[in-house]
Design an enzyme around this catalytic site. Structure first.
Site, PDB file in Angstrom:
ATOM      1  N   GLU A 111       0.849  -1.187   0.000  1.00 13.98           N
ATOM      2  CA  GLU A 111       0.000   0.000   0.000  1.00 13.98           C
ATOM      3  C   GLU A 111       0.885   1.238   0.000  1.00 13.98           C
ATOM      4  O   GLU A 111       2.100   1.162   0.201  1.00 13.98           O
ATOM      5  CB  GLU A 111      -0.963  -0.006   1.192  1.00 13.98           C
ATOM      6  N   HIS A 225      -9.385  10.032   2.536  1.00 14.28           N
ATOM      7  CA  HIS A 225      -9.025   8.920   1.666  1.00 14.28           C
ATOM      8  C   HIS A 225      -9.234   9.348   0.221  1.00 14.28           C
ATOM      9  O   HIS A 225     -10.268   9.919  -0.125  1.00 14.28           O
ATOM     10  CB  HIS A 225      -9.869   7.687   1.979  1.00 14.28           C
ATOM     11  N   ARG A 269      -1.383   9.480   1.212  1.00 12.32           N
ATOM     12  CA  ARG A 269      -2.796   9.713   0.928  1.00 12.32           C
ATOM     13  C   ARG A 269      -3.157  11.177   0.767  1.00 12.32           C
ATOM     14  O   ARG A 269      -3.987  11.534  -0.065  1.00 12.32           O
ATOM     15  CB  ARG A 269      -3.649   9.102   2.044  1.00 12.32           C
ATOM     16  N   HIS A 323     -11.736  10.410   6.273  1.00 15.33           N
ATOM     17  CA  HIS A 323     -11.504   8.988   6.555  1.00 15.33           C
ATOM     18  C   HIS A 323     -10.994   8.712   7.962  1.00 15.33           C
ATOM     19  O   HIS A 323     -11.528   7.843   8.638  1.00 15.33           O
ATOM     20  CB  HIS A 323     -10.505   8.447   5.531  1.00 15.33           C
ATOM     21  N   ARG A 358      -1.341   9.496   8.618  1.00 17.15           N
ATOM     22  CA  ARG A 358      -1.246   8.081   8.978  1.00 17.15           C
ATOM     23  C   ARG A 358      -0.745   7.233   7.806  1.00 17.15           C
ATOM     24  O   ARG A 358      -1.241   7.355   6.692  1.00 17.15           O
ATOM     25  CB  ARG A 358      -2.616   7.565   9.422  1.00 17.15           C
TER      26      ARG A 358
END
Length: 501
Positions: A111, A225, A269, A323, A358
């Site tokens: 990811e 997100h 992100r 998110h 994060r």
């Protein structure tokens, strides 16, 4: 016997409950909805951990610090990453069936911002549901008392210590007392017009902690997100889809993510989300080159097809949505807050592991690691407060004048206000306007009676704190992007939380 009340039934709350009960603590778990209605069950992406010989602890630490833009607490990150593998193995022992290949080896995916494919999944894109189900089953087998449909109205504070909770259960007030209260109430996604969070994510635990006098920090760091279905009800399209090779294209079919970052679709992100928002037309996610989409991502496949789309043949429309909250109630490395008897774990806690942004799939890990640590701390001595960090508290902005032209309060009006002025991109003028409006709404809000009215008050309290924090941080960093300021220099800046605790 030491007693504890844990509010919230996601991975953090359930991990705390199981570990505390094993240590002889009498645990009562209360939750606003059904026990399986929180954010954990919605988690698609997976859980990150160093479980393979090719991977290294120091690499996961570095990836986390880099994503956090220099604002992580390094001590907290070390705890997260070094204790994470043990917690993941524990989840497997408790019945979480992580995906394996034909040889029986754990499958592991990549990811964004990870340097190694260390993400484990269960049921393809149903990792959170698999974890939630296994932990709930284990908790019930252990005889842990679970009180469902119980809304946290407030904390009970006596002689400077938190001694219990006041709940609303079927419209009636009910008080429970214990030696310790552990908040595991999740995030604040319902502050925004578009969110991946469930309807229960109204910031109740954070608001109750603010009212009780606990410290909060880093509330300006709200992660959006990048890829949420822009057709029908918002539904998250996991970052793992991009990790498998899906690409973002504009209306002309051009891949644009590399314009914003050399890692393209696998950039952090916040970068990808802003790159999507900057497009003047519709953005689509092209996963047509990935074989076996329905098998690898069954939940997403069902949601896509329910909207009349076939992502095996054509790109699907996506948009950013609120998110994850990186900030929250300030804790030490064992979940203690500055209020004796009060602990916080999971998304409502500010442990310092996330910094300004994060790292993908660190959230489930955080809930498991710090839920277990808080359980040990409660069993050892539930009333010991953490050392209080030095944290600036922004002044509340009072309403100026009568605001005849101000729209009346509604939850939708608040969500639109936050999306416009405290969303992906902020500036001082917009934040000040939002602060004035929120202050006016708070000043005229009636005393809440029903649960929905309590939720509205909590959202206003947290919105005020988010906006104040965003105003106080004048430079852009991580998920906090000020259009009226240059980016802050990225430095390995240690926060006062780690030093104090």
């Amino acid at each position: 016997m030491t007693s504890a009340i844990v509010v919230g039934s996601g991975i953090a709350g359930l991990t705390f409950a199981l570990h505390a009960a094993r240590r002889g603590v009498q645990v009562t778990l209360v939750t606003k909805g059904g026990a399986d209605h929180g954010s954990t069950r919605c988690a698609q992406g997976g859980i990150a951990g160093v479980l393979f010989p090719e991977d290294r602890i120091e690499d996961h630490v570095r990836d986390t610090l880099t994503a956090g833009a220099g604002l992580c607490d390094e001590a907290a990150v070390q705890v997260l990453v070094t204790e994470g593998p043990q917690r993941i193995r524990e989840l497997a022992a408790w019945g979480v069936a992580f995906d394996r290949d034909a040889t029986g080896r754990l499958r592991h995916g990549l990811e964004a911002a990870h340097s190694f494919p260390r993400i484990l999944h269960a049921g393809g894109d149903a990792t959170g549901l698999a974890i939630e189900s296994a932990l709930l089953r284990r908790a019930r087998e252990a005889g842990i008392r679970i009180v469902e449909h119980a809304f946290l109205a407030d904390l009970v504070v006596r002689d400077g210590a938190v001694r219990g909770v006041r709940l609303l259960v079927e419209g009636r007030s009910r008080m429970l007392t214990a030696h310790a209260v552990v908040l595991a109430t999740g995030g604040t996604g319902q502050l925004y017009a578009r969110t991946t969070n469930p309807a229960v994510a109204t910031g109740d635990g954070i608001a109750a902690a603010i009212r009780a006098g606990a410290e909060v920090r880093d509330l300006e760091f709200v992660q959006f997100h990048p890829t949420v279905l822009a057709a029908g009800t918002p539904f998250l399209v996991s970052e793992a889809v991009r990790g498998e090779g899906a690409v973002l294209v504009d209306e002309d079919g051009r891949r644009f993510a590399f314009d914003a970052h050399p890692d393209g679709e696998l950039a952090p992100r916040d970068v990808v989300a802003r790159a999507i928002a900057a497009q003047s037309g519709r953005v689509r996610l092209d996963a047509t080159g990935i074989p076996g989409l329905s098998e690898r991502f069954p939940s997403i496949d069902a949601a896509v097809r329910a909207r009349g789309l076939d992502w095996t043949r054509e790109p699907i429309p996506v948009t950013p949505a609120a998110h994850y909250l990186m900030g929250g109630i300030v804790t030490d490395l064992d979940g203690r807050t500055a209020l004796a008897g009060l602990y916080a774990v999971g998304e409502c806690a500010r442990t310092g592991v996330h910094g300004a942004n994060r790292l993908a799939s660190n959230s489930l890990l955080e809930g498991a690691v710090f839920g277990a640590r808080a359980a040990a701390a409660v069993a050892w001595g539930p009333l010991a407060p953490a050392a209080s960090p030095v944290a600036a508290r922004a002044e509340r902005v009072e309403p100026a004048g009568r605001h005849h032209d101000m729209a009346p309060f509604s939850r939708g009006a608040l969500q639109r206000l936050m999306w416009e002025h405290a969303g992906l991109i902020r500036d001082a003028d917009g934040l000040r306007a939002a602060a004035r409006t929120i202050a006016a709404w708070r000043a005229t809000a009636p005393n809440p009676v029903a649960v929905a009215a309590h939720e509205d008050v909590n959202l206003l309290i947290v919105a005020e704190a988010v906006v104040a924090a965003a105003l106080a941080r004048s430079a852009s960093v991580g998920a906090h992007w000020r259009a009226d300021a240059a980016p802050a220099p990225v430095a390995r800046e240690l926060t006062t939380v780690g030093a104090a605790c």
